[in-house]
Design a protein around this motif. Structure first.
Motif, PDB file in Angstrom:
ATOM      1  N   LYS A  86     -13.110 -12.849   4.834  1.00 43.68           N
ATOM      2  CA  LYS A  86     -12.674 -11.874   5.833  1.00 43.68           C
ATOM      3  C   LYS A  86     -13.785 -11.711   6.861  1.00 43.68           C
ATOM      4  O   LYS A  86     -14.881 -11.262   6.542  1.00 43.68           O
ATOM      5  N   GLU A 361     -12.811  -0.075  -1.430  1.00 45.43           N
ATOM      6  CA  GLU A 361     -11.896  -1.173  -1.125  1.00 45.43           C
ATOM      7  C   GLU A 361     -11.805  -2.145  -2.295  1.00 45.43           C
ATOM      8  O   GLU A 361     -10.728  -2.656  -2.615  1.00 45.43           O
ATOM      9  N   GLU A 365      -8.566  -3.129  -4.768  1.00 40.21           N
ATOM     10  CA  GLU A 365      -8.179  -4.499  -5.125  1.00 40.21           C
ATOM     11  C   GLU A 365      -8.153  -4.683  -6.634  1.00 40.21           C
ATOM     12  O   GLU A 365      -7.191  -5.240  -7.189  1.00 40.21           O
ATOM     13  N   THR A 370      -1.515   0.648  -4.686  1.00 41.84           N
ATOM     14  CA  THR A 370      -0.598   0.479  -3.565  1.00 41.84           C
ATOM     15  C   THR A 370      -0.024   1.835  -3.164  1.00 41.84           C
ATOM     16  O   THR A 370      -0.251   2.843  -3.829  1.00 41.84           O
ATOM     17  N   ILE A 376       3.722   6.772   2.845  1.00 43.45           N
ATOM     18  CA  ILE A 376       3.348   6.411   4.220  1.00 43.45           C
ATOM     19  C   ILE A 376       4.034   7.345   5.212  1.00 43.45           C
ATOM     20  O   ILE A 376       3.420   7.853   6.149  1.00 43.45           O
ATOM     21  N   PRO A 399      -2.057   2.570  13.789  1.00 40.86           N
ATOM     22  CA  PRO A 399      -1.628   1.332  13.129  1.00 40.86           C
ATOM     23  C   PRO A 399      -1.270   1.566  11.669  1.00 40.86           C
ATOM     24  O   PRO A 399      -1.904   2.385  10.985  1.00 40.86           O
ATOM     25  N   MET A 400      -0.291   0.842  11.193  1.00 45.14           N
ATOM     26  CA  MET A 400       0.150   0.977   9.808  1.00 45.14           C
ATOM     27  C   MET A 400      -0.971   0.679   8.817  1.00 45.14           C
ATOM     28  O   MET A 400      -1.107   1.352   7.785  1.00 45.14           O
ATOM     29  N   ASN A 401      -1.817  -0.331   9.143  1.00 44.40           N
ATOM     30  CA  ASN A 401      -2.879  -0.685   8.199  1.00 44.40           C
ATOM     31  C   ASN A 401      -3.906   0.431   8.037  1.00 44.40           C
ATOM     32  O   ASN A 401      -4.534   0.570   6.985  1.00 44.40           O
ATOM     33  N   GLU A 402      -4.076   1.265   9.085  1.00 42.81           N
ATOM     34  CA  GLU A 402      -4.986   2.409   8.952  1.00 42.81           C
ATOM     35  C   GLU A 402      -4.418   3.434   7.986  1.00 42.81           C
ATOM     36  O   GLU A 402      -5.151   4.032   7.190  1.00 42.81           O
ATOM     37  N   THR A 404      -2.160   2.884   5.489  1.00 41.92           N
ATOM     38  CA  THR A 404      -2.183   2.364   4.113  1.00 41.92           C
ATOM     39  C   THR A 404      -3.608   2.304   3.582  1.00 41.92           C
ATOM     40  O   THR A 404      -3.851   2.609   2.412  1.00 41.92           O
ATOM     41  N   GLY A 405      -4.563   1.932   4.443  1.00 37.99           N
ATOM     42  CA  GLY A 405      -5.957   1.895   4.015  1.00 37.99           C
ATOM     43  C   GLY A 405      -6.471   3.257   3.621  1.00 37.99           C
ATOM     44  O   GLY A 405      -7.160   3.423   2.611  1.00 37.99           O
ATOM     45  N   THR A 408      -4.728   4.315   0.198  1.00 35.59           N
ATOM     46  CA  THR A 408      -5.225   3.612  -0.987  1.00 35.59           C
ATOM     47  C   THR A 408      -6.671   3.989  -1.277  1.00 35.59           C
ATOM     48  O   THR A 408      -7.068   4.083  -2.447  1.00 35.59           O
TER      49      THR A 408
END
Length: 437
Positions: A86, A361, A365, A370, A376, A399-402, A404-405, A408
């Motif tokens: 990454k 993070e 993993e 999830t 959300i 943003p969606m990833n923000e 979900t991040g 989680t």
């Protein structure tokens, strides 16, 4: 495109990628079309020179750098984002080779997300202080409530300690006024210690309308211009007021609360203070557990992650200063430094938080954490309510990833805290707490 080689060395990766002629040509042509309006070549009107004429005059590859910028998102997606590692931030272009048949080969270097090895993060023993509310805390809240409903009245008598004296004053050093030594209609609570030692004591005994010269000596640790100097303040007492604080009894309790007796009010204050103290202790316990999990993590932290966290902390602090009417530059000068010294001061906290972030993070993993669609949606709605915006507008902005991040990460923090075992603080820490109390 063709990735010719990938070499990873610690937290840095070097990628050599060959660009298709057709893709490079499309980027070069876009760059030409964007810049031609500013190009002036003899024999052509400004902006009308053909691309081949420009290349003949300035070099065949004059548009290649800008052309590469045009196609870089595609290059990044293929050569960098598509790898197992990454990448952090934008890669650096360290070399560009153009062959005789115009095939472009790029060498890109990028910092990459580090290898993270988790230590113990479940079942951690974490100190948690026992909380209690002292009588002095309850009394302090009662005093605050009494001050809030206190009344003031003007009195005609000599000033006493505890009175509020409205004064005009001007300070003189050997007969010359000095900067910062003058004020008009200043309300001074006698006995508050706001002024130079000895000043307030000499106001005592003055009556409204009276003027007087007061002799004081500034402390040796005062700022350089006046440190240790004997000066004279000419003072005029304009008005004298006293604050009438109500007696703390059952009637007072009825006036300031829904309770009928002072004892009921005290019990309520104590209960709320206890609840607040327990919340603070729990928050500190959870934060300590997360920090301990991060301490147990092994990671060679990339500079880019620390710098990104440092940027975030600096931006957050700048916003707080702005709300108080200051800029970062102003604050830095007040503290005797500049933005670089401020950044250095924030760096240890940024390094600590960056390590916490990569730890969380990795736990997400490792645990396969999830979030559901319902979670959300609820988070988007919470943001909409917080900022008083339409839900659809928030979904466009964040943003969606923000989302979900964030969710989680919170789950990882909860996992650590829920499994942590609370232990009593060490004996010396308990002793310090009692001394402070």
């Amino acid at each position: 495109m063709n990735v010719k080689s990938i070499e990873r060395n610690g937290n840095e990766a070097t990628i050599v990628v060959e660009i298709d002629k057709e893709l490079m040509e499309s980027g070069v042509n876009k760059a030409y079309l964007k810049t031609r309006k500013n190009i002036l070549i003899p024999g052509f009107r400004k902006g009308k020179a053909p691309r081949k004429m420009v290349e003949a005059m300035y070099g065949a590859h004059v548009f290649y750098e800008d052309g590469l910028e045009e196609i870089f998102p595609q290059v990044y997606d293929f050569a960098v984002a598509g790898q197992e590692f990454k990448a952090i931030g934008r890669p650096n272009l360290t070399d560009m080779q153009i062959s005789e048949d115009n095939i472009v080969t790029l060498t890109l270097t990028t910092e990459v997300y580090p290898e993270v090895t988790l230590g113990q993060y479940k079942g951690l023993e974490v100190e948690k202080a026992e909380v209690s509310v002292f009588d002095a805390q309850v009394q302090a809240e009662l005093d605050r409530m009494a001050e809030n409903v206190a009344s003031t009245e003007t009195v005609e008598r000599p000033a006493e300690m505890g009175d509020t004296a409205n004064i005009d004053f001007e300070g003189f050093d050997n007969g010359v006024p000095f900067d910062g030594g003058k004020g008009d209609n200043f309300d001074l609570k006698l006995g508050s210690g706001q002024f130079v030692p000895g000043f307030e004591e000499q106001v005592v005994g003055m009556s409204a309308g009276e003027e007087k010269d007061i002799n004081v000596t500034f402390p040796e640790d005062y700022h350089a211009e006046l440190a240790g100097k004997s000066v004279v303040f000419h003072v005029k007492l304009n008005k004298l007021t006293v604050t009438n604080v109500p007696e703390q009894d059952d009637e007072f309790a009825k006036d300031v609360s829904e309770f009928d007796t002072l004892e009921e009010l005290k019990a309520d204050i104590r209960a709320k203070a206890q609840e607040q103290a327990e919340k603070q202790a729990q928050t500190a316990f959870e934060q300590s557990a997360v920090e301990k999990a991060a301490e147990n993590t092994t990671v060679d932290m990339p500079k880019a992650l620390v710098e990104a966290e440092l940027d975030t902390q600096m931006e957050r602090f700048a916003y707080q200063l702005q709300m108080s009417g200051y800029s970062m530059d102003q604050y830095a000068k007040m503290m005797g430094g500049d933005l670089n010294t401020m950044r250095d001061a924030f760096r240890p906290a940024a390094e600590k938080q960056a390590k916490i972030s990569v730890t969380l993070e990795k736990i997400v993993e490792a645990e396969g954490l999830t979030v559901t669609d319902e979670e959300i949606e609820a988070e988007f709605q919470a943001l909409a309510d917080q900022y008083q915006l339409e839900l659809d507008k928030v979904k466009e902005m964040v943003p969606m990833n923000e989302i979900t991040g964030s969710l989680t990460t919170r789950k990882a923090m909860k996992l650590i805290a829920d499994s942590a075992v609370a232990v009593a603080p060490k004996a010396e820490e308990k002793a310090e707490e009692k001394t402070e109390a």
